[in-house]
Design an enzyme around this catalytic site. Structure first.
Site, PDB file in Angstrom:
ATOM      1  N   HIS A 107     -37.117  28.331 -42.036  1.00  0.00           N
ATOM      2  CA  HIS A 107     -35.845  28.013 -41.393  1.00  0.00           C
ATOM      3  C   HIS A 107     -36.026  26.782 -40.523  1.00  0.00           C
ATOM      4  CE1 HIS A 107     -33.576  32.148 -41.424  1.00  0.00           C
ATOM      5  NE2 HIS A 107     -33.389  31.456 -42.520  1.00  0.00           N
TER       6      HIS A 107
ATOM      7  N   GLU B  25     -39.816  37.357 -40.881  1.00  0.00           N
ATOM      8  CA  GLU B  25     -39.508  36.214 -40.016  1.00  0.00           C
ATOM      9  C   GLU B  25     -40.117  36.381 -38.626  1.00  0.00           C
ATOM     10  OE1 GLU B  25     -35.353  35.261 -39.512  1.00  0.00           O
ATOM     11  OE2 GLU B  25     -35.855  33.288 -38.653  1.00  0.00           O
TER      12      GLU B  25
ATOM     13  N   GLU C 293     -30.447  26.467 -40.407  1.00  0.00           N
ATOM     14  CA  GLU C 293     -29.785  27.562 -39.708  1.00  0.00           C
ATOM     15  C   GLU C 293     -29.208  27.025 -38.396  1.00  0.00           C
ATOM     16  OE1 GLU C 293     -30.994  32.191 -39.335  1.00  0.00           O
ATOM     17  OE2 GLU C 293     -32.401  30.804 -38.451  1.00  0.00           O
TER      18      GLU C 293
ATOM     19  N   TYR D 133     -36.826  27.054 -34.564  1.00  0.00           N
ATOM     20  CA  TYR D 133     -36.184  27.438 -33.297  1.00  0.00           C
ATOM     21  C   TYR D 133     -37.064  28.412 -32.523  1.00  0.00           C
ATOM     22  CZ  TYR D 133     -33.195  30.284 -30.283  1.00  0.00           C
ATOM     23  OH  TYR D 133     -32.690  31.002 -29.233  1.00  0.00           O
ATOM     24  N   HIS D 134     -37.612  29.407 -33.219  1.00  0.00           N
ATOM     25  CA  HIS D 134     -38.462  30.412 -32.560  1.00  0.00           C
ATOM     26  C   HIS D 134     -39.850  29.835 -32.248  1.00  0.00           C
ATOM     27  CE1 HIS D 134     -35.489  33.493 -33.337  1.00  0.00           C
ATOM     28  NE2 HIS D 134     -35.442  33.125 -34.602  1.00  0.00           N
TER      29      HIS D 134
ATOM     30  N   ASP E 220     -39.611  29.847 -38.498  1.00  0.00           N
ATOM     31  CA  ASP E 220     -38.340  29.272 -38.052  1.00  0.00           C
ATOM     32  C   ASP E 220     -38.648  28.376 -36.855  1.00  0.00           C
ATOM     33  OD1 ASP E 220     -35.968  28.951 -36.465  1.00  0.00           O
ATOM     34  OD2 ASP E 220     -35.055  30.673 -37.443  1.00  0.00           O
TER      35      ASP E 220
HETATM   36 MN    MN Z   1     -34.144  32.129 -38.525  1.00  0.00          MN
END
Ligand code: MN
Length: 296
Positions: free
Chosen positions: A206, A147, A241, A182-183, A180
């Site tokens: 994610h 990830e 998530e 968010y990141h 992901d």
């Molecule tokens: Mn994640």
């Protein structure tokens, strides 16, 4: 079609029998295909009970975890690497025994803020350890997803391009990039391009909002996220998530910096996420199919 999942921490903060049953039943009731179970402490998971609950609810499962400072396989220190590999193999055994298809997360370093950049020796050691994990995972048809997280949660993989390079160096058929949103919102210059360029190496995804709350109620540009997934013709799992101090307990709430209560009703949050993901995915795939056929 992509299998849609939800992270267990939307429902519960631990994995007692009651929490396991509640998380699995609610995920199945909302029509998700899978649940992602965090294995931060694999020993807290009753494997037989979890497997029975999953089977009774006809739900798929994936597992995620992050290493810590004592088990950091990117440290270059042989003892930390040995402890880290043991930890990863423990989680892999639990994943295999509950029938998981993927083990993903911050598998390649500690899940923490670093104060120095990684060393080439450290990264090379991490790559070797992940290669051994992949060989073991392949025996159970399990995909390993590394990830990509923001700079405050690891110093090794902060961009999709770094993860593509890392996976190529691992060189195992079952190692994939785990992205992901968010990141990505923090680190990527162009989220859509990063997804498209990851291409066939993308193996787990994610979906999280910029503040980790309700999808669409933050500052992420989800039209571009889903356009990227459609253009990459990604067919793997997509897992929602979200974290709130209403559910997440220490030590994870501290590591994730969950100081605010963004929601209290996990069921409403997850139901909304499923509708949101399905609608955006359908629209992006339709647009991509028409553009490929030259229809516009
Ligand atoms: Mn994640």
């Amino acid at each position: 079609m992509n299998k849609l999942g939800v992270h267990a921490l939307v429902w519960v903060g631990g994995w007692s029998h009651d929490e396991c049953a509640r998380a699995i039943e609610q995920t199945a009731q909302l029509g998700f295909d899978l649940i992602e179970i965090p294995a931060l402490d694999p020993k807290s998971i009753d494997v037989d009970f979890t497997r029975r609950m999953l089977e009774a609810n006809r739900l798929g499962v994936t597992m995620s975890l992050g290493l810590d400072a004592a088990t950091d396989i990117s440290s270059g220190d042989p003892e930390q690497i040995a402890r880290g590999e043991a930890r990863l193999m423990d989680a892999l055994r639990v994943a295999r025994d509950i029938g998981a298809t993927h083990v993903c997360g911050i598998l390649y370093s500690a899940f923490q803020k670093y104060f120095l950049p990684p060393t080439e020796k450290g990264i090379a050691g991490s790559i070797d350890a992940i290669r051994r994990l992949c060989a073991e995972a392949a025996k159970s048809d399990i995909t390993i997803g590394v990830e990509v997280v923001n700079r405050y949660e690891s110093n090794v993989l902060n961009t999709a391009a770094q993860a593509v390079d890392f996976c190529k160096r691992v060189g195992a058929p079952n190692v994939k990039v785990h992205l992901d949103t968010y990141h990505m919102h923090i680190e990527e210059a162009d989220i859509e391009a990063a997804i498209v360029e990851t291409g066939p190496l993308l193996g787990y995804f994610h979906i999280g909002e910029s503040n980790r709350g309700y999808l669409g109620a933050g500052s992420l540009d989800f039209d571009r996220v889903f356009r990227g997934l459609a253009k990459a013709e990604y067919r793997g799992p997509i897992t929602f998530e979200s974290f709130s101090s209403a559910v997440v307990n220490q030590p994870l709430s501290g590591i994730l910096a969950i100081w605010r209560n963004l929601w209290t009703d996990g069921r409403d949050l997850a139901a909304h996420a499923k509708d949101f993901i399905e609608a955006h995915l359908k629209a992006a795939q339709e647009a991509h199919a028409r553009s490929r056929a030259g229809l516009q």
